[in-house]
Scaffold this active site. Structure first.
Site, PDB file in Angstrom:
ATOM      1  CE  LYS A  22      -3.345   1.363   2.576  1.00 34.37           C
ATOM      2  NZ  LYS A  22      -3.895   2.137   1.448  1.00 34.37           N
ATOM      3  N   GLY A  23       1.014   1.901  -1.157  1.00 28.92           N
ATOM      4  CA  GLY A  23       1.845   3.112  -1.168  1.00 28.92           C
ATOM      5  C   GLY A  23       0.958   4.292  -0.824  1.00 28.92           C
ATOM      6  CE  LYS A  24       3.972   9.421  -3.283  1.00 28.85           C
ATOM      7  NZ  LYS A  24       5.220  10.111  -3.189  1.00 28.85           N
ATOM      8  CG  PHE A  25      -1.510   9.918  -2.953  1.00 30.89           C
ATOM      9  CD1 PHE A  25      -0.166  10.207  -2.800  1.00 30.89           C
ATOM     10  CD2 PHE A  25      -2.440  10.812  -2.458  1.00 30.89           C
ATOM     11  CE1 PHE A  25       0.244  11.371  -2.188  1.00 30.89           C
ATOM     12  CE2 PHE A  25      -2.029  11.985  -1.853  1.00 30.89           C
ATOM     13  CZ  PHE A  25      -0.682  12.260  -1.717  1.00 30.89           C
ATOM     14  CB  VAL A  28       2.150  -1.196  -5.866  1.00 33.34           C
ATOM     15  CG1 VAL A  28       2.998  -1.371  -7.108  1.00 33.34           C
ATOM     16  CG2 VAL A  28       2.387   0.164  -5.242  1.00 33.34           C
ATOM     17  CG  ASP A 137      10.353  11.257  -0.341  1.00 31.38           C
ATOM     18  OD1 ASP A 137       9.275  10.783  -0.705  1.00 31.38           O
ATOM     19  OD2 ASP A 137      10.766  11.208   0.829  1.00 31.38           O
ATOM     20  CE  LYS A 139       9.501   8.077   2.629  1.00 34.28           C
ATOM     21  NZ  LYS A 139       8.931   9.353   2.249  1.00 34.28           N
ATOM     22  CG  ASN A 142      10.522   6.624  -1.683  1.00 38.69           C
ATOM     23  OD1 ASN A 142       9.450   6.032  -1.587  1.00 38.69           O
ATOM     24  ND2 ASN A 142      10.658   7.911  -1.454  1.00 38.69           N
ATOM     25  CG  ASP A 155       7.273   7.662  -4.777  1.00 37.09           C
ATOM     26  OD1 ASP A 155       6.647   7.389  -3.764  1.00 37.09           O
ATOM     27  OD2 ASP A 155       6.946   8.580  -5.572  1.00 37.09           O
ATOM     28  CB  THR A 172       9.531  11.166   7.136  1.00 43.44           C
ATOM     29  OG1 THR A 172      10.639  11.067   8.038  1.00 43.44           O
ATOM     30  CG2 THR A 172       9.856  10.232   5.983  1.00 43.44           C
TER      31      THR A 172
HETATM   32  N1  LIG Z   1       8.190  -4.567  -5.857  1.00 46.37           N
HETATM   33  C1  LIG Z   1       7.875  -3.369  -6.453  1.00 46.37           C
HETATM   34  N2  LIG Z   1       8.254  -3.168  -7.732  1.00 46.37           N
HETATM   35  C2  LIG Z   1       7.956  -2.003  -8.316  1.00 46.37           C
HETATM   36  N3  LIG Z   1       7.271  -0.996  -7.695  1.00 46.37           N
HETATM   37  C3  LIG Z   1       6.877  -1.183  -6.435  1.00 46.37           C
HETATM   38  N4  LIG Z   1       6.191  -0.178  -5.808  1.00 46.37           N
HETATM   39  C4  LIG Z   1       5.902   1.057  -6.469  1.00 46.37           C
HETATM   40  C5  LIG Z   1       7.104   1.986  -6.371  1.00 46.37           C
HETATM   41  C6  LIG Z   1       6.817   3.294  -7.048  1.00 46.37           C
HETATM   42  C7  LIG Z   1       7.492   3.830  -8.099  1.00 46.37           C
HETATM   43  N5  LIG Z   1       7.061   5.036  -8.496  1.00 46.37           N
HETATM   44  C8  LIG Z   1       6.053   5.485  -7.776  1.00 46.37           C
HETATM   45  N6  LIG Z   1       5.484   6.731  -8.024  1.00 46.37           N
HETATM   46  C9  LIG Z   1       4.436   7.193  -7.314  1.00 46.37           C
HETATM   47  O1  LIG Z   1       3.871   6.550  -6.456  1.00 46.37           O
HETATM   48  N7  LIG Z   1       4.070   8.461  -7.676  1.00 46.37           N
HETATM   49  C10 LIG Z   1       3.031   9.162  -7.132  1.00 46.37           C
HETATM   50  C11 LIG Z   1       1.925   8.538  -6.556  1.00 46.37           C
HETATM   51  C12 LIG Z   1       0.903   9.365  -6.061  1.00 46.37           C
HETATM   52  C13 LIG Z   1       0.993  10.761  -6.101  1.00 46.37           C
HETATM   53  C14 LIG Z   1       2.131  11.313  -6.671  1.00 46.37           C
HETATM   54  C15 LIG Z   1       2.273  12.805  -6.717  1.00 46.37           C
HETATM   55  F1  LIG Z   1       1.137  13.293  -7.241  1.00 46.37           F
HETATM   56  F2  LIG Z   1       2.456  13.274  -5.470  1.00 46.37           F
HETATM   57  F3  LIG Z   1       3.299  13.144  -7.479  1.00 46.37           F
HETATM   58  C16 LIG Z   1       3.138  10.551  -7.187  1.00 46.37           C
HETATM   59  S1  LIG Z   1       5.583   4.390  -6.584  1.00 46.37           S
HETATM   60  C17 LIG Z   1       7.161  -2.370  -5.762  1.00 46.37           C
HETATM   61 BR1  LIG Z   1       6.633  -2.602  -3.966  1.00 46.37          BR
END
Ligand SMILES: Nc1ncnc(NCCc2cnc(NC(=O)Nc3cccc(C(F)(F)F)c3)s2)c1Br
Length: 273
Positions: A22-25, A28, A137, A139, A142, A155, A172
């Site tokens: 569960k990421g922000k917003f 996945v 960001d 951390k 990410n 991210d 944070t």
């Molecule tokens: N095993 C895995 N293999 C691949 N990915 C995984 N997780 C996702 C990682 C991400 C990469 N990029 C992301 N980007 C955003 O979330 N962007 C985002 C989302 C909402 C609002 C906003 C904004 F509006 F604030 F910009 C920007 S999440 C995992 Br666990």
């Protein structure tokens, strides 16, 4: 120029698999593109959340920045699509998941593991800074690991294309340098500070200025109130690198190039990942 014409993706091109977190917003999922059988990660973002927090520009900036970045230690954003209520990011799938889970499981990393990740991060950040991108960001949440255990920065939702100094507060507090915590103008050197924080956290299992309350963390950051616990035993070179990065005056922080030449990195980082 684009190597292939822009393909209009939609949900029917994918078979959705297990949730990855569960990421922000939004959540996945693992997904398979039906024609190519290619495995990706699909990040769902609810439009009403984007509207509510008025962050369209951040998302657009992330997509512009991410689609222009190509580096082995930066997670690819292949494209995106949307339906009535959601936006979908088509992302490279990192098979070994989030680095912070490894950190929580093992408590702390070995000096070789920590140095290898810091070298990968430094290479990725040097590439970003060359493209005038500050991530801001970085951390453990990410940082992801691919099937070979190679680190991938993910991210870029808080990153900026920076030519001038930035003033936006984000992330944070634990990972923020004094100039951001003080909400002062900041530049690329914020990522150098964060490398110091992460190096400490990889070696000890928690960030150096962690405290009960945000205001205590704020005070500890402003004072650079840094101490090295006696366990686990850490080499003097590792402490030296951390001390050269967690410097209040951003112009005095070790440069990314100098990090890669630091004795601790030369001695411990595995150059093959
Ligand atoms: N095993 C895995 N293999 C691949 N990915 C995984 N997780 C996702 C990682 C991400 C990469 N990029 C992301 N980007 C955003 O979330 N962007 C985002 C989302 C909402 C609002 C906003 C904004 F509006 F604030 F910009 C920007 S999440 C995992 Br666990």
């Amino acid at each position: 120029q684009r190597e292939t014409p822009k393909k209009q993706w939609s949900l029917k091109d994918f078979e959705i698999g297990k949730p990855l977190g569960k990421g922000k917003f939004g959540r996945v999922y693992v997904a398979r593109e039906l024609k190519s059988k290619y495995i990706v990660a699909l990040k769902l973002i609810f439009k009403e959340q984007i509207e509510k927090y008025k962050i369209h520009h951040q998302l657009r900036r992330e997509m512009e920045i991410q689609t222009s970045l190509r580096h082995p230690n930066i997670l690819r954003l292949y494209g995106w699509f949307h339906d009535d209520e959601r936006i979908f990011l088509i992302l490279e799938y990192a098979h070994r998941g989030e680095l912070y889970r490894l950190l929580r499981k093992n408590g702390h990393l070995s000096e070789k593991q920590a140095a290898t990740y810091i070298a990968s991060l430094t290479n990725a950040l040097a590439y970003c800074h060359e493209k005038h991108v500050i991530h801001r960001d970085i951390k453990p949440e990410n940082l992801l690991l691919d099937h070979e255990g190679r680190l991938k920065i993910a991210d870029f939702g808080w990153s900026v294309q920076s030519r001038s100094k930035r003033h936006t507060m984000c992330g944070t507090l634990d990972y923020l340098p004094p100039e951001m915590v003080e909400n002062k103008a900041h530049d690329y050197a914020v990522d150098n500070w964060t490398l110091g924080i992460l190096c400490y956290e990889f070696l000890y299992g928690s960030p150096p200025f962690e405290a009960e309350t945000q205001s205590d963390t704020f005070k500890r950051i402003m004072k650079v109130d840094l101490s090295f616990p006696s366990t686990p035993p850490i080499s003097e070179e590792a402490k030296n690198l951390i001390l050269r990065l967690l410097v209040r005056d951003s112009s005095q922080r070790l440069s990314l190039q100098k990090i890669l030449e630091h004795p601790w990195i030369i001695k411990n980082a595995d150059p093959t990942v």
